[in-house]
Design a protein around this motif. Structure first.
Motif, mmCIF file in Angstrom:
data_model
loop_
_atom_site.group_PDB
_atom_site.id
_atom_site.type_symbol
_atom_site.label_atom_id
_atom_site.label_comp_id
_atom_site.label_asym_id
_atom_site.label_seq_id
_atom_site.Cartn_x
_atom_site.Cartn_y
_atom_site.Cartn_z
ATOM 1 N N PRO A 68 -16.627 4.566 32.125
ATOM 2 C CA PRO A 68 -15.111 3.713 32.771
ATOM 3 C C PRO A 68 -14.045 4.056 30.970
ATOM 4 N N THR A 69 -15.316 3.950 30.281
ATOM 5 C CA THR A 69 -14.670 3.096 28.646
ATOM 6 C C THR A 69 -15.084 4.859 28.364
ATOM 7 N N ALA A 70 -15.575 5.653 28.650
ATOM 8 C CA ALA A 70 -16.056 7.001 27.570
ATOM 9 C C ALA A 70 -14.584 7.691 27.494
ATOM 10 N N LEU A 71 -13.063 7.664 27.851
ATOM 11 C CA LEU A 71 -12.490 7.742 26.803
ATOM 12 C C LEU A 71 -12.287 7.510 25.481
ATOM 13 N N ALA A 72 -11.504 6.135 26.420
ATOM 14 C CA ALA A 72 -11.237 4.893 24.619
ATOM 15 C C ALA A 72 -12.595 5.477 23.918
ATOM 16 N N LYS A 73 -13.866 6.042 23.819
ATOM 17 C CA LYS A 73 -14.624 5.925 22.973
ATOM 18 C C LYS A 73 -14.490 7.242 22.214
ATOM 19 N N LEU A 74 -14.576 7.630 23.329
ATOM 20 C CA LEU A 74 -14.052 9.597 22.674
ATOM 21 C C LEU A 74 -13.024 9.022 21.689
ATOM 22 N N ARG A 75 -11.620 8.414 21.939
ATOM 23 C CA ARG A 75 -10.660 8.886 20.630
ATOM 24 C C ARG A 75 -11.042 7.842 19.672
ATOM 25 N N GLU A 76 -12.407 6.437 19.983
ATOM 26 C CA GLU A 76 -12.387 5.814 18.694
ATOM 27 C C GLU A 76 -13.111 6.740 17.688
ATOM 28 N N VAL A 77 -14.643 7.543 18.215
ATOM 29 C CA VAL A 77 -15.247 8.773 17.801
ATOM 30 C C VAL A 77 -14.327 9.287 16.308
ATOM 31 N N CYS A 78 -13.050 10.351 17.415
ATOM 32 C CA CYS A 78 -12.384 10.906 16.931
ATOM 33 C C CYS A 78 -11.464 10.252 14.884
ATOM 34 N N GLU A 79 -11.050 9.341 15.471
ATOM 35 C CA GLU A 79 -10.170 8.407 14.862
ATOM 36 C C GLU A 79 -11.057 7.944 13.897
ATOM 37 N N SER A 80 -12.707 7.862 13.770
ATOM 38 C CA SER A 80 -13.154 7.217 12.810
ATOM 39 C C SER A 80 -13.632 8.300 12.365
ATOM 40 N N VAL A 81 -14.166 9.288 13.126
ATOM 41 C CA VAL A 81 -14.456 10.462 11.717
ATOM 42 C C VAL A 81 -13.293 11.339 10.947
ATOM 43 N N ALA A 82 -11.491 10.981 11.781
ATOM 44 C CA ALA A 82 -11.180 11.654 11.239
ATOM 45 C C ALA A 82 -10.512 11.125 9.838
ATOM 46 N N GLY A 83 -11.290 9.810 9.882
ATOM 47 C CA GLY A 83 -10.451 8.432 8.793
ATOM 48 C C GLY A 83 -11.651 8.572 7.604
ATOM 49 N N GLY A 84 -12.407 9.628 7.721
ATOM 50 C CA GLY A 84 -13.794 10.171 6.460
ATOM 51 C C GLY A 84 -13.301 10.883 5.750
ATOM 52 N N TYR A 85 -12.519 12.022 6.652
ATOM 53 C CA TYR A 85 -11.723 13.145 6.232
ATOM 54 C C TYR A 85 -10.509 13.885 5.658
ATOM 55 N N ASP A 86 -10.203 13.596 4.320
ATOM 56 C CA ASP A 86 -9.097 12.978 3.914
ATOM 57 C C ASP A 86 -8.264 14.267 4.520
ATOM 58 N N GLY A 87 -7.164 14.473 5.002
ATOM 59 C CA GLY A 87 -6.417 15.365 5.822
ATOM 60 C C GLY A 87 -7.318 16.373 6.613
ATOM 61 N N VAL A 88 -8.314 15.796 7.448
ATOM 62 C CA VAL A 88 -8.347 16.493 8.620
ATOM 63 C C VAL A 88 -8.092 16.331 9.775
ATOM 64 N N ARG A 89 -7.571 16.887 10.415
ATOM 65 C CA ARG A 89 -7.078 16.775 12.413
ATOM 66 C C ARG A 89 -7.842 17.187 13.250
#
Length: 152
Positions: A68-89
């Motif tokens: 049940p937490t998978a969607l929230a975790k997926l969003r967290e992972v996406c946001e974390s990865v995006a934060g590590g690459y300037d200007g990446v979407r």
């Protein structure tokens, strides 16, 4: 000032416009459209598909289950990865439920002003998704045996 004004878009929402888990077929065009941006010079796309073999055995199909937490975790992972690459979407969509051979199980994409960052971020996203998001695969082999992959 009116209280009913929409909140300003967060930087994370702009950097990660599409994250979802669903039981319906994945649409590559939806993922590409989510990252449509005139500033991006490169867009990478990874599609994980159900293959007809694993461990030297034939695969007849599989089921994906998500915590049940998978969607929230997926969003967290996406946001974390995006934060590590300037200007990446980034965008990521994963299937759950029963899938057949050839079905798309996951679609991830990254866009950036330059291709190098898009490739790096896309690779980081799929690797972290596989390692951190609680989605489990129940694989059924053509010889009648089965296995669970990714379970704790």
């Amino acid at each position: 000032m009116a209280d009913d004004a929409p909140p300003p878009e967060s930087p994370a929402a702009h950097a990660v416009p599409l994250v979802d888990l669903r039981e319906t077929a994945l649409e590559v065009e939806e993922v590409i459209a989510a990252l449509d941006d005139d500033t991006s010079g490169g867009l990478t796309l990874f599609i994980g598909r159900v293959r007809d073999h694993d461990h030297g055995k034939g695969v007849s199909g599989l089921d994906y289950s998500a915590h049940p937490t998978a969607l929230a975790k997926l969003r967290e992972v996406c946001e974390s990865v995006a934060g590590g690459y300037d200007g990446v979407r980034l965008a990521a969509v994963h299937r759950t439920g029963r899938l057949a051979i050839g079905d798309a199980a996951v679609v991830v994409a990254a866009s950036s002003t330059h291709r190098g960052l898009a490739f790096e971020a896309s690779r980081a996203l799929i690797d972290r998704l596989k390692a951190e998001v609680p989605i489990w695969k129940h694989q059924v082999f053509s010889d009648g045996t089965d296995e669970w992959v990714g379970t704790p």
